[in-house]
Scaffold this active site. Sequence first.
Site, PDB file in Angstrom:
ATOM      1  N   LYS A   1       1.180   4.052  -3.079  1.00 49.89           N
ATOM      2  CA  LYS A   1       0.811   5.478  -2.945  1.00 49.89           C
ATOM      3  C   LYS A   1       2.009   6.359  -3.303  1.00 49.89           C
ATOM      4  O   LYS A   1       1.866   7.417  -3.918  1.00 49.89           O
ATOM      5  CB  LYS A   1       0.320   5.775  -1.530  1.00 49.89           C
ATOM      6  CG  LYS A   1      -0.975   5.098  -1.128  1.00 49.89           C
ATOM      7  CD  LYS A   1      -2.144   5.452  -2.051  1.00 49.89           C
ATOM      8  CE  LYS A   1      -2.670   6.856  -1.817  1.00 49.89           C
ATOM      9  NZ  LYS A   1      -3.904   7.118  -2.612  1.00 49.89           N
TER      10      LYS A   1
ATOM     11  N   TYR B   1       0.813  -1.212   0.000  1.00 48.25           N
ATOM     12  CA  TYR B   1       0.000   0.000   0.000  1.00 48.25           C
ATOM     13  C   TYR B   1       0.849   1.266   0.000  1.00 48.25           C
ATOM     14  O   TYR B   1       0.716   2.087  -0.921  1.00 48.25           O
ATOM     15  CB  TYR B   1      -0.996   0.010   1.168  1.00 48.25           C
ATOM     16  CG  TYR B   1      -1.756   1.303   1.281  1.00 48.25           C
ATOM     17  CD1 TYR B   1      -1.442   2.241   2.273  1.00 48.25           C
ATOM     18  CD2 TYR B   1      -2.770   1.613   0.377  1.00 48.25           C
ATOM     19  CE1 TYR B   1      -2.121   3.450   2.358  1.00 48.25           C
ATOM     20  CE2 TYR B   1      -3.459   2.814   0.463  1.00 48.25           C
ATOM     21  CZ  TYR B   1      -3.117   3.732   1.457  1.00 48.25           C
ATOM     22  OH  TYR B   1      -3.782   4.939   1.538  1.00 48.25           O
TER      23      TYR B   1
HETATM   24  N1  LIG Z   1      -8.618   6.379   5.331  1.00 47.94           N
HETATM   25  C1  LIG Z   1      -7.520   7.026   5.680  1.00 47.94           C
HETATM   26  O1  LIG Z   1      -7.185   7.141   6.878  1.00 47.94           O
HETATM   27  C2  LIG Z   1      -6.662   7.646   4.638  1.00 47.94           C
HETATM   28  C3  LIG Z   1      -6.957   7.535   3.277  1.00 47.94           C
HETATM   29  N2  LIG Z   1      -6.133   8.133   2.360  1.00 47.94           N
HETATM   30  C4  LIG Z   1      -6.440   8.081   0.920  1.00 47.94           C
HETATM   31  O2  LIG Z   1      -7.722   8.663   0.742  1.00 47.94           O
HETATM   32  C5  LIG Z   1      -8.372   8.067  -0.392  1.00 47.94           C
HETATM   33  C6  LIG Z   1      -9.748   7.604   0.017  1.00 47.94           C
HETATM   34  O3  LIG Z   1      -9.569   6.666   1.044  1.00 47.94           O
HETATM   35  P1  LIG Z   1     -10.845   6.108   1.849  1.00 47.94           P
HETATM   36  O4  LIG Z   1     -12.013   6.985   1.578  1.00 47.94           O
HETATM   37  O5  LIG Z   1     -10.409   5.864   3.236  1.00 47.94           O
HETATM   38  O6  LIG Z   1     -11.043   4.684   1.149  1.00 47.94           O
HETATM   39  P2  LIG Z   1     -12.384   3.974   0.651  1.00 47.94           P
HETATM   40  O7  LIG Z   1     -12.010   2.547   0.435  1.00 47.94           O
HETATM   41  O8  LIG Z   1     -13.516   4.298   1.541  1.00 47.94           O
HETATM   42  O9  LIG Z   1     -12.650   4.680  -0.755  1.00 47.94           O
HETATM   43  C7  LIG Z   1     -11.938   4.296  -1.910  1.00 47.94           C
HETATM   44  C8  LIG Z   1     -12.927   4.240  -3.055  1.00 47.94           C
HETATM   45  O10 LIG Z   1     -12.220   3.837  -4.219  1.00 47.94           O
HETATM   46  C9  LIG Z   1     -13.029   2.902  -4.911  1.00 47.94           C
HETATM   47  N3  LIG Z   1     -12.223   1.999  -5.729  1.00 47.94           N
HETATM   48  C10 LIG Z   1     -11.413   1.000  -5.293  1.00 47.94           C
HETATM   49  N4  LIG Z   1     -10.908   0.347  -6.341  1.00 47.94           N
HETATM   50  C11 LIG Z   1     -11.410   0.926  -7.467  1.00 47.94           C
HETATM   51  C12 LIG Z   1     -11.267   0.691  -8.845  1.00 47.94           C
HETATM   52  N5  LIG Z   1     -10.512  -0.318  -9.307  1.00 47.94           N
HETATM   53  N6  LIG Z   1     -11.926   1.479  -9.707  1.00 47.94           N
HETATM   54  C13 LIG Z   1     -12.711   2.497  -9.255  1.00 47.94           C
HETATM   55  N7  LIG Z   1     -12.899   2.777  -7.948  1.00 47.94           N
HETATM   56  C14 LIG Z   1     -12.247   1.991  -7.076  1.00 47.94           C
HETATM   57  C15 LIG Z   1     -13.737   2.116  -3.821  1.00 47.94           C
HETATM   58  O11 LIG Z   1     -14.898   1.478  -4.324  1.00 47.94           O
HETATM   59  C16 LIG Z   1     -14.036   3.207  -2.800  1.00 47.94           C
HETATM   60  O12 LIG Z   1     -15.308   3.774  -3.003  1.00 47.94           O
HETATM   61  C17 LIG Z   1      -7.457   6.946  -0.857  1.00 47.94           C
HETATM   62  O13 LIG Z   1      -6.716   7.385  -1.968  1.00 47.94           O
HETATM   63  C18 LIG Z   1      -6.525   6.696   0.333  1.00 47.94           C
HETATM   64  O14 LIG Z   1      -5.268   6.206  -0.102  1.00 47.94           O
HETATM   65  C19 LIG Z   1      -5.035   8.852   2.738  1.00 47.94           C
HETATM   66  C20 LIG Z   1      -4.702   8.978   4.058  1.00 47.94           C
HETATM   67  C21 LIG Z   1      -5.487   8.376   5.104  1.00 47.94           C
HETATM   68  C1  LIG Z   2      -3.525  -2.522  18.713  1.00 47.62           C
HETATM   69  C2  LIG Z   2      -3.075  -1.800  17.498  1.00 47.62           C
HETATM   70  C3  LIG Z   2      -2.514  -2.854  16.542  1.00 47.62           C
HETATM   71  C4  LIG Z   2      -4.230  -1.070  16.849  1.00 47.62           C
HETATM   72  O1  LIG Z   2      -4.651   0.006  17.623  1.00 47.62           O
HETATM   73  C5  LIG Z   2      -3.725  -0.684  15.481  1.00 47.62           C
HETATM   74  C6  LIG Z   2      -4.212   0.564  14.888  1.00 47.62           C
HETATM   75  C7  LIG Z   2      -3.895   0.481  13.388  1.00 47.62           C
HETATM   76  C8  LIG Z   2      -4.884  -0.446  12.717  1.00 47.62           C
HETATM   77  C9  LIG Z   2      -3.883   1.896  12.791  1.00 47.62           C
HETATM   78  C10 LIG Z   2      -2.799   2.775  13.440  1.00 47.62           C
HETATM   79  C11 LIG Z   2      -2.320   3.752  12.363  1.00 47.62           C
HETATM   80  C12 LIG Z   2      -3.281   3.519  11.201  1.00 47.62           C
HETATM   81  C13 LIG Z   2      -2.812   3.935   9.816  1.00 47.62           C
HETATM   82  C14 LIG Z   2      -2.447   5.423   9.757  1.00 47.62           C
HETATM   83  O2  LIG Z   2      -3.569   6.203  10.124  1.00 47.62           O
HETATM   84  C15 LIG Z   2      -1.973   5.803   8.360  1.00 47.62           C
HETATM   85  C16 LIG Z   2      -2.865   5.313   7.259  1.00 47.62           C
HETATM   86  C17 LIG Z   2      -2.916   6.032   6.106  1.00 47.62           C
HETATM   87  C18 LIG Z   2      -3.627   5.582   4.941  1.00 47.62           C
HETATM   88  O3  LIG Z   2      -3.469   6.112   3.854  1.00 47.62           O
HETATM   89  C19 LIG Z   2      -4.500   4.384   5.039  1.00 47.62           C
HETATM   90  C20 LIG Z   2      -4.747   3.923   6.440  1.00 47.62           C
HETATM   91  C21 LIG Z   2      -3.490   3.976   7.348  1.00 47.62           C
HETATM   92  C22 LIG Z   2      -2.468   2.954   6.836  1.00 47.62           C
HETATM   93  C23 LIG Z   2      -3.954   3.643   8.803  1.00 47.62           C
HETATM   94  C24 LIG Z   2      -4.422   2.179   8.904  1.00 47.62           C
HETATM   95  C25 LIG Z   2      -4.748   1.741  10.339  1.00 47.62           C
HETATM   96  C26 LIG Z   2      -3.574   2.014  11.279  1.00 47.62           C
HETATM   97  C27 LIG Z   2      -2.378   1.162  10.909  1.00 47.62           C
END
Ligand SMILES: NC(=O)C1=CN([C@@H]2O[C@H](COP(=O)(O)OP(=O)(O)OC[C@H]3O[C@@H](n4cnc5c(N)ncnc54)[C@H](O)[C@@H]3O)[C@@H](O)[C@H]2O)C=CC1
Ligand SMILES: CC(C)[C@@H](O)CC[C@@H](C)[C@H]1CC[C@H]2[C@@H]3[C@H](O)CC4=CC(=O)CC[C@]4(C)[C@H]3CC[C@]12C
Length: 380
Positions: free
Chosen positions: A160, A156
């Site tokens: 990215k 992952y």
């Molecule tokens: N959730 C988090 O804590 C963080 C997320 N991000 C980034 O933010 C963005 C959104 O993440 P989330 O909303 O958490 O994830 P999510 O899984 O809720 O949303 C991702 C969306 O992309 C769609 N998708 C997946 N594969 C696809 C494909 N082959 N074709 C078209 N659509 C597809 C999924 O159906 C989903 O709706 C991602 O780029 C992720 O890397 C960045 C930092 C933290």
């Molecule tokens: C007991 C512990 C193992 C439990 O509390 C673990 C938490 C763990 C699942 C999360 C801690 C940090 C998170 C990641 C972080 O927020 C950075 C991220 C960025 C992204 O783009 C996707 C999600 C993630 C990798 C996020 C995933 C969950 C954690 C590893």
Amino acid sequence: MTAGSGQVYVVTGGCGFLGSHLVRMLLEHEKNISEIRVFDLHLDESLRTLSNDRVRVRLISGDISRLADVQEALHGSHLVIHTASLVDVWGRVPASKITEVNVTGTENVLQACKEEGVQYLVYTSSMEVVGPNIHGDHFYRGNEDTEYRIYHKEPYPLSKAKAEKLVLEANGIKIKGGKMLYTCSLRPTGIYGEGHELMKQFHRQGLRTGRCVFRALSPAIEHGRVYVGNVAWMHLLAARQLQIHPSTLGGQVYFCYDSSPYKSYEDFNMEFLSACGFKIIGSRPLVPYFLLYLLALLNVLLQWVLHGFITYAPILNPYTLAVASTTFTVQTDKAEKHFGYQPLYAWEEAKMRTITWVKSLEVSGKDLKDVDEKSNYCCS
Ligand SMILES: NC(=O)C1=CN([C@@H]2O[C@H](COP(=O)(O)OP(=O)(O)OC[C@H]3O[C@@H](n4cnc5c(N)ncnc54)[C@H](O)[C@@H]3O)[C@@H](O)[C@H]2O)C=CC1
Ligand SMILES: CC(C)[C@@H](O)CC[C@@H](C)[C@H]1CC[C@H]2[C@@H]3[C@H](O)CC4=CC(=O)CC[C@]4(C)[C@H]3CC[C@]12C
């Protein structure tokens, strides 16, 4: 402005956690658009009802890893916000699939921008393109210029980082019509808020243990978190300003940040879970790190043994443990300086909105009563 006279935005991954908030944010705060194309592999039909007399929300089912799908979705559009991604650090999907979606998918978006003459692309990257690495190097109150030993091995973060590099390198390339493509990349830290799937897991896990959370991480390890509404707001502003000041934003990366407090991952989650009667047990980790690491390794072994029969992908594995156990917090004002970003939601409002949502899980989860009864509250 009547529908049809404004710009067409494409939001890839627009049905996801961040994407759906982004679509709503654009509808509410972006007056220059007449159509939002929500491109996703898994459509959320409820978004279609968000159309109004000014803006049409058009759902487009497609696979980002198929160039033809992307080209069709981008045809005639003005700007793309590319959030589609496979967010998996648990081994739910093969590494090849993560690369196919996150890297090849981004290549396809860039190729389609070039061929369809789409001039602006905002990419949703991640803190993970920087770290934390698995060597335990803390990133404490860092910014976009902070030196850090970046080390990627997991699919992952690797994907990215590769995708972000492609996006930034594409800034300034010639596209159809003789214009130039302008790109920028936003790096959210751990996003929280309404609809966060991981929070749902923590909530359900806690119900099974009598609303008790057993501390596994040191409270001294801080993890940056950012409210989903503020991430969406930053994307909107970046999209707007990339068009007005392309030479300022083009080719730049910006951490997504707000006034969410710096806390350990568990203590931050408790800001919301405690409102549902959850309690964290222990002021220090209840088990030594080496034991947690052994449990994480056991999970890897079980995942390997069960592969082909079931997808066993528990929250705890060596990578998530390493990330959770390493401080990663950002302190920056680059987005404010470059495009006037200020968080739209203060911490108290972000917290209240998230608590309201977590509480709704209590109401909606039909099996909650059974779980509560079976778990015999350990924390009265
Ligand atoms: N959730 C988090 O804590 C963080 C997320 N991000 C980034 O933010 C963005 C959104 O993440 P989330 O909303 O958490 O994830 P999510 O899984 O809720 O949303 C991702 C969306 O992309 C769609 N998708 C997946 N594969 C696809 C494909 N082959 N074709 C078209 N659509 C597809 C999924 O159906 C989903 O709706 C991602 O780029 C992720 O890397 C960045 C930092 C933290
Ligand atoms: C007991 C512990 C193992 C439990 O509390 C673990 C938490 C763990 C699942 C999360 C801690 C940090 C998170 C990641 C972080 O927020 C950075 C991220 C960025 C992204 O783009 C996707 C999600 C993630 C990798 C996020 C995933 C969950 C954690 C590893």
